[in-house]
Design a protein around this motif. Structure first.
Motif: not given
Ligand code: ADP
Ligand code: MG
Ligand code: ZN
Length: 477
Positions: A5-7, A118-120, A151-156, A193-197, A205-209, A260-262
């Motif tokens: 998983p990538v979050i 933390i990306r930004r 506050i936006v995290s990196e997908p770490d 929360a953003n997640i992909s696998v 990175l995979g396609t996220k939801s 569907s995500k803009e």
């Protein structure tokens, strides 16, 4: 194939300023709907925004505490979208020059430190609140224009449990800075929360939801776990994952597709023409840096060093700022160098009292002196641990001191062997089988007999003495 998983998390923190971010309206929580509004936050033509200085300073403070670089030159941008609770049909936000960027937060994962990028962190205005009643929807614009720091995290983040830790630690840092009450129930802290696998060990990175509508850290953890499973099942079935925004349904414990995500291009970002770009000088940043207090991690290390606490105990005691202040006052006041009993009481019986009363530990009215008194009574063998808990409960309820409660409730521990001998003999007589077991070498069965003596003395017997007496009596015979 094995997937991982990538979050990545987007956290919105409502900054606790007295007035809104671009106008002078008050931000009091719970005010009558639509009483804290003006032409600026309602987006009337011709009205002009003015940046709230405190909101900017708070944002810088959080950025610094999260080890970010602060943008020397920055600006605001318009993000376009239509929503009934957004009267301007635009949101003033920041696009390419966020106030803070490239920071990190270290979290604990299985006893190891893991760094989450933390990306930004950018400042923006909040939208209003829709209230649905039967067939009608009402809108309250009091929240419109309140300052939000996103506050936006990196997908770490690699697991739901890590997301939970990250949120706990992030909230703790922001709380220490006194810039937000971080109350999720009031909506002062919100998380998407953003997640992909992806195949384990690969980089791409995979396609996220993206999951919205998460009302607690537990909901974030549960929703992520659900969503990871859903992605894995789709992969296993050879199906495509579509990028979309999903809602967490707390009752059904599942996510549902919302839209569907803009993408950024859909928002038609452009520089906010009513707020000129500006510079933040280094000296101002330096001054704000000086206002940053000791942060949870530092306090945790200090508690370990100054009071000899374990990592586990120290961490529990510093997560909440109020708890840490309350705990330190009591640790300091304890007369012995070994502070372990205080930590045990705070984390054990006192935390339980707080929980069962639906309160914070810091609201439990047991003064440092009163706590010392209870611990003293236990350590000198005057009352048992069990009785001490009764004393604690009664002390909180009545405000009486420990000595009085012990006397009134007749809780003095019986340590006198002659006073305990009768009860012991009775227990031995009543339990021949257990006695036999013990004599046959089942050492643990003695604890049952101790328990029986405790029962007969209504918890007042000194269990250690009873155990010694029983041991002597049964081994000699
Ligand atoms: P958006 O513009 O759609 O909001 P961003 O790229 O700005 O997306 O990222 C938003 C959040 O999503 C960040 O926390 C980021 O770490 C996370 N993220 C981005 N791509 C992925 C992905 N493929 N899987 C998991 N998380 C992701
Ligand atoms: Mg986003
Ligand atoms: Zn206003």
């Amino acid at each position: 194939m094995e997937y991982e998983p990538v979050i990545g998390l987007e956290v919105h923190v409502q900054l606790e300023t007295r007035t809104k971010v671009f106008c002078g309206c008050l931000t009091d929580f719970g005010a009558e709907p639509n009483t804290q509004v003006c032409p600026v936050c309602l987006g009337f033509p011709g009205s002009l925004p003015v940046l709230n200085k405190t909101a900017l300073e708070y944002s810088i403070k959080v950025g610094l505490a999260l080890n970010c670089a602060i943008q020397g030159f920055t600006k605001f941008d318009r993000k376009h979208y239509y929503y009934p609770d957004l009267p301007k049909n635009i949101q003033i936000s920041q696009y390419d020059l966020p106030i803070a960027k490239d920071g990190y937060l270290d979290i604990g994962v299985n006893g190891q430190t893991k760094r989450i990028g933390i990306r930004r962190a950018h400042l923006e205005e909040d939208a209003g609140k829709l209230i649905h009643r039967g067939n009608a929807s009402l809108v309250d614009y009091n929240r419109t224009g309140q300052p939000l720091l996103e506050i936006v995290s990196e997908p770490d983040i690699s697991a739901p449990e890590e997301a939970y830790e990250y949120l706990t630690d992030l909230k703790s840092v922001v709380e220490y800075l006194d810039v937000s009450d971080c109350d999720m129930e009031k909506g002062s802290l919100r998380c998407d929360a953003n997640i992909s696998v992806r195949p384990r060990g690969t980089k791409e990175l995979g396609t996220k939801s993206e999951i919205k509508n998460l009302n607690s850290f537990k909901a974030v953890r549960d929703a992520l776990q659900y969503e990871i499973n859903r992605h894995l099942e789709l992969k296993a079935a050879g199906e495509q994952i579509v990028q979309e925004t999903r809602l967490w349904d707390e009752k059904e414990t599942k996510t549902l597709s919302m839209r569907s995500k803009e993408e950024a291009k859909d928002y038609r970002y452009f520089p906010e023409p009513d707020l000129p770009p500006f510079t933040i000088d280094k000296s101002r940043i330096g001054e704000i840096r000086k206002t940053i207090p000791e942060l949870p991690k530092e306090k945790m290390r200090r508690f370990m060093k100054d009071y000899g606490l374990t990592l586990y105990d120290a961490r529990l005691l510093v997560i909440s700022k109020n708890t840490s202040l309350y705990a330190e006052e009591r640790l300091k006041a304890f007369p012995s160098k070994d502070k372990k009993p205080v930590a045990n009481w705070l984390i054990g019986p006192m935390a339980q009292e707080a929980n069962s009363r639906n309160k914070e530990l810091a609201d439990i009215p047991v003064s440092p002196a009163a706590l010392n008194e209870i611990i003293g009574l236990v350590e000198s063998g005057q009352i048992s641990n069990l009785a001490a808990k009764t004393v604690l409960t009664e002390m909180i309820d009545s405000g009486k001191n420990a000595g009085t409660i012990v006397r009134e409730k007749n809780l003095v521990q019986i340590s006198d062997e002659s006073a305990l001998a009768t009860e012991m003999e009775a227990v031995i007589k009543e339990n021949p089988k257990v006695v036999g077991d013990f004599k046959a070498g089942k050492e643990n069965s003695i604890m049952f007999l101790v328990g029986q003596v405790m029962k007969r003395t209504k918890g007042k017997a000194n269990p250690k003495i009873v155990r010694d007496m029983l041991k002597r009596r049964l081994t000699d015979a």
